[in-house]
Motif scaffolding. Structure first.
Motif, mmCIF file in Angstrom:
data_model
loop_
_atom_site.group_PDB
_atom_site.id
_atom_site.type_symbol
_atom_site.label_atom_id
_atom_site.label_comp_id
_atom_site.label_asym_id
_atom_site.label_seq_id
_atom_site.Cartn_x
_atom_site.Cartn_y
_atom_site.Cartn_z
ATOM 1 N N ILE A 100 0.836 -1.200 0.000
ATOM 2 C CA ILE A 100 0.000 0.000 0.000
ATOM 3 C C ILE A 100 0.875 1.256 0.000
ATOM 4 N N THR A 101 1.999 1.207 0.722
ATOM 5 C CA THR A 101 2.924 2.346 0.730
ATOM 6 C C THR A 101 3.508 2.577 -0.660
ATOM 7 N N GLN A 102 3.897 1.489 -1.315
ATOM 8 C CA GLN A 102 4.431 1.582 -2.676
ATOM 9 C C GLN A 102 3.387 2.154 -3.623
ATOM 10 N N PHE A 103 2.169 1.669 -3.495
ATOM 11 C CA PHE A 103 1.041 2.152 -4.299
ATOM 12 C C PHE A 103 0.882 3.663 -4.130
ATOM 13 N N TYR A 104 0.871 4.115 -2.866
ATOM 14 C CA TYR A 104 0.646 5.541 -2.595
ATOM 15 C C TYR A 104 1.766 6.413 -3.170
ATOM 16 N N PHE A 105 3.013 6.065 -2.900
ATOM 17 C CA PHE A 105 4.117 6.917 -3.331
ATOM 18 C C PHE A 105 4.287 6.907 -4.847
ATOM 19 N N TYR A 106 3.992 5.779 -5.485
ATOM 20 C CA TYR A 106 4.093 5.736 -6.944
ATOM 21 C C TYR A 106 3.117 6.721 -7.577
ATOM 22 N N PHE A 107 1.868 6.729 -7.124
ATOM 23 C CA PHE A 107 0.866 7.607 -7.726
ATOM 24 C C PHE A 107 1.009 9.052 -7.249
ATOM 25 N N PHE A 108 1.414 9.242 -6.014
ATOM 26 C CA PHE A 108 1.674 10.604 -5.522
ATOM 27 C C PHE A 108 2.795 11.260 -6.321
ATOM 28 N N LEU A 109 3.915 10.570 -6.474
ATOM 29 C CA LEU A 109 5.053 11.117 -7.212
ATOM 30 C C LEU A 109 4.740 11.263 -8.693
ATOM 31 N N GLY A 110 3.984 10.298 -9.246
ATOM 32 C CA GLY A 110 3.604 10.383 -10.652
ATOM 33 C C GLY A 110 2.710 11.575 -10.927
ATOM 34 N N ALA A 111 1.707 11.814 -10.066
ATOM 35 C CA ALA A 111 0.824 12.969 -10.235
ATOM 36 C C ALA A 111 1.608 14.272 -10.120
ATOM 37 N N SER A 112 2.526 14.339 -9.164
ATOM 38 C CA SER A 112 3.363 15.537 -9.001
ATOM 39 C C SER A 112 4.209 15.785 -10.243
ATOM 40 N N GLU A 113 4.693 14.709 -10.856
ATOM 41 C CA GLU A 113 5.518 14.855 -12.055
ATOM 42 C C GLU A 113 4.708 15.405 -13.223
ATOM 43 N N PHE A 114 3.477 14.954 -13.382
ATOM 44 C CA PHE A 114 2.629 15.502 -14.442
ATOM 45 C C PHE A 114 2.417 17.003 -14.249
ATOM 46 N N LEU A 115 2.127 17.393 -13.021
ATOM 47 C CA LEU A 115 1.914 18.811 -12.735
ATOM 48 C C LEU A 115 3.190 19.614 -12.993
ATOM 49 N N LEU A 116 4.326 19.054 -12.610
ATOM 50 C CA LEU A 116 5.597 19.753 -12.800
ATOM 51 C C LEU A 116 5.938 19.889 -14.283
ATOM 52 N N LEU A 117 5.669 18.857 -15.080
ATOM 53 C CA LEU A 117 5.918 18.944 -16.526
ATOM 54 C C LEU A 117 5.091 20.063 -17.159
ATOM 55 N N ALA A 118 3.859 20.224 -16.685
ATOM 56 C CA ALA A 118 3.027 21.317 -17.189
ATOM 57 C C ALA A 118 3.625 22.669 -16.807
ATOM 58 N N VAL A 119 4.092 22.786 -15.574
ATOM 59 C CA VAL A 119 4.717 24.033 -15.114
ATOM 60 C C VAL A 119 5.983 24.326 -15.904
ATOM 61 N N MET A 120 6.787 23.295 -16.168
ATOM 62 C CA MET A 120 8.019 23.489 -16.930
ATOM 63 C C MET A 120 7.726 23.962 -18.351
ATOM 64 N N SER A 121 6.657 23.459 -18.944
ATOM 65 C CA SER A 121 6.308 23.899 -20.295
ATOM 66 C C SER A 121 5.854 25.356 -20.291
ATOM 67 N N VAL A 122 5.103 25.756 -19.259
ATOM 68 C CA VAL A 122 4.682 27.156 -19.142
ATOM 69 C C VAL A 122 5.895 28.050 -18.904
ATOM 70 N N ASP A 123 6.832 27.588 -18.095
ATOM 71 C CA ASP A 123 8.062 28.350 -17.857
ATOM 72 C C ASP A 123 8.809 28.605 -19.158
ATOM 73 N N ARG A 124 8.944 27.584 -19.997
ATOM 74 C CA ARG A 124 9.634 27.749 -21.290
ATOM 75 C C ARG A 124 8.832 28.666 -22.218
ATOM 76 N N TYR A 125 7.507 28.559 -22.169
ATOM 77 C CA TYR A 125 6.664 29.443 -22.989
ATOM 78 C C TYR A 125 6.890 30.906 -22.595
ATOM 79 N N LEU A 126 6.884 31.180 -21.296
ATOM 80 C CA LEU A 126 7.082 32.554 -20.834
ATOM 81 C C LEU A 126 8.477 33.068 -21.178
#
Length: 331
Positions: A100-126
């Motif tokens: 269950i711990t592995q399950f939680y951290f995999y999806f928590f970190l994965g969701a954070s990475e998606f959000l960060l990739l979006a932020v990085m693309s906006v940073d490059r756009y700006l």
């Protein structure tokens, strides 16, 4: 509701099936995955150390890259060490709590990475399309708050589904998870109850996180491509397109595999192909990211060379000091 006859109350462990059809090639696969894991850790750790140590790299772009590298280090470390240890063990078990711990951290970190990739693309756009406003829009305080929001954006939403999975009744003790880690679909497949509501909730959450991030990333890169097309110099356009193409290749791999795995209403019946596609998100993109986003960059190369020179100079200084002390002691 009373448990079914073949249902075990209080499951304490699962068995991870790992990779199918390995047989005699297990040792070779272990060696390859270990090498890839060590290379991934080395590349991403280098990015974090360089950004922290070199003032020239303490800009919004490299700050976000360092956060991405931290996520890659953590997400691979959640999955790969246990997977590698199973290659060396006859019992491929994982405790219920660890699963269950592995399950939680995999999806928590994965969701954070998606959000960060979006932020990085906006940073490059700006930076490319709004250069005059960029220093004001992406100052240090803003970057810190945005990065923190990405981490928290993955941390909290995944908590509810994790608790729901932890409370599911599972059919028997030591049930086999048809995967090399505790992924959502294979776990739901083992539940001795109807998981339709939970699968629908997972689908909505995955759709919101992945597709919103993909939309922002796609729109940002679309504007960047249009800006690149307006560059008068052919060599400038070629260099910019080379960088964009590399970034888009990694983004396409990451988003494509995630959409295939998680943006679908039913996951519990699709356990056979999950492992092969998950290799992309757990092995390929974490390995490629530091090379695609940073280590090909001239600024990063120069910072790496300077750090290497400093380390060599320090080692030589310590060696000479040790020789001097030994000579004095001998005399």
């Amino acid at each position: 509701m009373a448990p079914r006859a073949n249902q075990s109350v209080g499951t304490t462990e699962f068995v991870l099936a790992g990779f199918p059809n390995l047989n005699s090639t297990g040792a070779e696969v272990f060696s390859v995955f270990l090498f890839v894991y060590l290379l991934t850790l080395t590349g991403n750790t280098l990015i974090v150390v360089l950004v922290g140590a070199d003032h020239r790299l303490q800009t919004p772009m490299y700050f976000f890259l360092a956060n991405l590298s931290c996520l890659e280090i953590l997400i691979t470390s959640v999955i790969i060490p246990k997977m590698l240890s199973n290659f060396l063990s006859r019992r491929h078990t994982i405790s219920f709590a660890a699963c269950i711990t592995q399950f939680y951290f995999y999806f928590f970190l994965g969701a954070s990475e998606f959000l960060l990739l979006a932020v990085m693309s906006v940073d490059r756009y700006l930076a490319i399309c709004r250069p005059l406003h960029y220093p004001l829009l992406m100052n240090g305080a803003v970057c810190f708050r945005v990065a923190l929001a990405c981490w928290m954006g993955g941390l909290l939403p995944v908590l509810g589904p994790t608790v729901a999975v932890a409370l599911l009744p599972f059919c028997k003790q030591g049930a086999v998870v048809q995967h090399f880690f505790c992924d959502s679909g294979p776990l739901l497949h083992l539940a001795c109850t109807n998981t339709t509501r939970l699968e629908e909730a997972d689908f909505v959450l995955a759709f919101l996180v992945i597709m919103s991030s993909l939309t922002i990333t796609g729109a940002s890169y679309g504007h960047i491509v249009l800006a690149v097309l307006r560059i008068p110099s052919a060599s400038g356009r070629q260099k910019a397109f080379s960088t964009c193409t590399s970034h888009l290749m990694v983004v396409t791999l990451f988003y494509g595999s995630a959409i295939f795995l998680y943006v679908r209403p039913s996951q519990s019946g699709s356990v056979d192909t999950n492992w092969s596609v998950t290799v992309i998100t757990t092995f390929v993109t974490p390995l490629l990211n530091p090379f695609i986003y940073a280590l090909r960059n001239d600024q990063v190369k120069e910072a790496l060379k300077e750090m290497f020179r400093k380390v060599v100079a320090k080692l030589l200084e310590q060696s000479l000091l040790g020789d001097s002390l030994r000579k004095k002691t001998a005399s």
